[in-house]
Design a protein around this motif. Structure first.
Motif, PDB file in Angstrom:
ATOM      1  N   LEU A   1       0.870  -1.163   0.000  1.00  0.00           N
ATOM      2  CA  LEU A   1       0.000   0.000   0.000  1.00  0.00           C
ATOM      3  C   LEU A   1       0.909   1.215   0.000  1.00  0.00           C
ATOM      4  CD1 LEU A   1      -2.851   1.208   0.189  1.00  0.00           C
ATOM      5  CD2 LEU A   1      -2.606   1.101   2.690  1.00  0.00           C
ATOM      6  N   LEU A   2       0.902   1.948  -1.105  1.00  0.00           N
ATOM      7  CA  LEU A   2       1.711   3.161  -1.226  1.00  0.00           C
ATOM      8  C   LEU A   2       0.841   4.370  -0.925  1.00  0.00           C
ATOM      9  CD1 LEU A   2       3.506   2.370  -4.584  1.00  0.00           C
ATOM     10  CD2 LEU A   2       4.576   2.484  -2.335  1.00  0.00           C
ATOM     11  N   GLY A   3       1.356   5.296  -0.133  1.00  0.00           N
ATOM     12  CA  GLY A   3       0.698   6.572   0.108  1.00  0.00           C
ATOM     13  C   GLY A   3       1.421   7.636  -0.694  1.00  0.00           C
ATOM     14  N   LEU A   4       0.737   8.245  -1.649  1.00  0.00           N
ATOM     15  CA  LEU A   4       1.347   9.215  -2.557  1.00  0.00           C
ATOM     16  C   LEU A   4       0.736  10.596  -2.356  1.00  0.00           C
ATOM     17  CD1 LEU A   4       1.150   7.058  -5.820  1.00  0.00           C
ATOM     18  CD2 LEU A   4       3.106   7.265  -4.260  1.00  0.00           C
ATOM     19  N   ASN A   5       1.555  11.617  -2.552  1.00  0.00           N
ATOM     20  CA  ASN A   5       1.031  12.975  -2.601  1.00  0.00           C
ATOM     21  C   ASN A   5       0.173  13.044  -3.862  1.00  0.00           C
ATOM     22  OD1 ASN A   5       1.056  15.770  -3.772  1.00  0.00           O
ATOM     23  ND2 ASN A   5       2.020  16.208  -1.802  1.00  0.00           N
ATOM     24  N   PRO A   6      -1.109  13.443  -3.756  1.00  0.00           N
ATOM     25  CA  PRO A   6      -1.981  13.379  -4.928  1.00  0.00           C
ATOM     26  C   PRO A   6      -1.622  14.336  -6.059  1.00  0.00           C
ATOM     27  CG  PRO A   6      -3.172  14.244  -3.025  1.00  0.00           C
ATOM     28  CD  PRO A   6      -1.813  13.853  -2.555  1.00  0.00           C
TER      29      PRO A   6
END
Length: 184
Positions: free
Chosen positions: A71-76
């Motif tokens: 699960l990657l959390g990216l700056n949108p």
């Protein structure tokens, strides 16, 4: 060698604003609040590393058979990586809680199951655990509101309400015929 990428596009002109390459097979994308409660984060589920896609001989896709997911959390906006968590199970539905501190995913291969595992993912510490086993195999989505996770079951014509702190079944909400989705 399956792989993918996440693109941030200009909504008006369609121009690519940012790109994030994925090493594995892409899955679901979910926009939610960030764990820091400032701004939003784009969550990308993908396989961890490359998976050989040699067909569907056992009825499961290469994504399902991967054995490891992330699960990657990216700056949108920029698609800069802000977090990465390994997932121990194949996630096929994901939602983020309104406070941004947790995500929940239905996991496993559901076609023959009598219960469906509900995974709780702590987006701050990175820990994950099976929170509950939701009755049924006709699970079609999930949503979080308040202290509960809601899971529609199209085969039983109900929505299950699960306490997201302790994993207890709170309610069986009759819906009529085949609830296909849910949002909060």
């Amino acid at each position: 060698r399956p792989s993918g990428r996440v693109l941030a596009l200009d909504a008006e002109g369609g121009a690519v604003q940012a790109t994030f390459p994925l090493e594995g097979i892409p899955g679901q994308l979910v926009l939610g609040p960030s764990p820091e409660r400032t701004g939003r984060r784009l969550y990308s589920v993908s396989t961890l590393g490359h998976v050989t896609d040699d067909g569907y001989e056992d009825g499961r896709s290469a994504f399902t058979r991967a054995g490891a997911w992330q699960l990657l959390g990216l700056n949108p906006t920029t698609l800069d990586a802000e977090s990465m968590q390994s997932l121990p199970y194949h996630p096929y539905w994901l939602t983020v809680a309104p406070d941004g501190a947790h995500a929940y995913a239905l996991v496993g291969h559901q076609s023959i199951a009598t219960t469906t595992p509900l995974l709780s993912i702590d987006l701050v510490s990175g820990d994950s655990r099976i929170l509950s086993r939701v009755p049924g195999s006709g699970i079609s989505a999930l949503a979080v509101a308040g202290e509960n996770v809601y899971v529609p079951d199209v085969m039983k014509d109900v929505v299950w309400s699960i306490d997201r702190r302790h994993g207890h079944l709170v309610a069986r909400l009759a819906t009529g015929r085949r609830p296909l989705g849910i949002t909060a």
